[in-house]
Design a protein around this motif. Sequence first.
Motif: not given
Length: 422
Positions: A227-229, A236-251, A323-329
Amino acid sequence: MAAVQPIFLFLALTALTASVSAHNITEILSGFPEYSDYNKLLTQTKLADDINTRQTITVLVLNNGAMSALTSKHPLSVIKNALRLLVLLDYYDPPKLHQISKGSTLTTTLYQTTGNVPGNLGFVNITDLRGGKVGFGSAAPGSKLDSSFTKSVKQIAYNISVLEISSFIDSPGLLTAPAPSASDVNITAALEKAGCKTFASLIVANGVIKTYEGAVEKGLTLFAPQDEAFKAKGVPDLSKLTNAEIVSLLLYHARAGYTPIGSLKTTKDPLTTLATNGAGKYDLTVTSAGDSVTLHTGVDSSRVAETVLDSTPLVIFSVDSVLLPTELFGKSPSPAPAPSPTTSPSPAPVVAPSPVTEAPSPLAASPPAPPTETPGGAPADAPSHESQNSTSDNGAGHVKGSALGAALITLSVTVLSSIVLS
């Protein structure tokens, strides 16, 4: 005598190098067909990786006949814990077995390191029964010595010892504990209990939990940020990501296949994740130092904090960073250059009146001192920075000796040289 010195020193160096080299348990057992079932299970449960990353260890092996009594009655998750109890985190060869202080000792095992064992039930009691017999049993009070030393199989001095025993060691609750299949595990409940509530709520809210659950039967490795992470600077502010980007981040925080901590330590190639597709790699690289394992994304790094659950074929780790992938960030920004020292603008120089012409000083007219030669052993003769820090790739299944081993080699060769030359 002089001709013997190089040969003598070479043999000493070779012997010492071998003593600090690591081992490969599956290669050792491959030469003994009577342990083929045991060896196969070490690979299947990935315990071989954990054994190969450890030093000063004893593996108690069972022949195929003794293994059948275990494998015919119990599921793989129970078998794995039974095998963990047979891996002692200390070195015991036959002489040491018969020289145990006070005739009995308790030693810890891989089973104890799981953190899921109450009290000292992950310890093994070794007792010298005299007359050449040595018994093994659970450390639980009142437990019987239900196994005995049969023979020595292989030793690499003070590194690994492989000993055959007569039967598996039963610890209270080890073989009778319920063993639900991995598909029965409540992933979100396990995450919440481990302090990963934010991540658990995200995978539920975005439907990713269904993807995880669908992958479990064939194997799933999950890296859950604590949780502290999510409160850390730079996330980054996850609320500014699209639904597809959030799904990719979680996967990106999971990968197909069962990869326990021992396997992570020996991983050399990049790891694909559930987010990996034709449009992007979405991979991770792994480095380890001792028991510490770190995941690298190209944007940030995260340490594996602990094993939340290890139930073949599902393993869940908590990690201390998102974990922040280079494909998104994007790629990790280069560190900013150190700021130049701040200086006040220099005042314009005051032009002094031309001095009266004087005769040149004799000291100024003296010729410069001749350049001195670099003495032997000076930095010019020392190895370059690159050569001092160069490393070579490890061979498959082989780990180089530690820095301590190298120091021992150097010290021993020095001592041997002084003895020969004296």
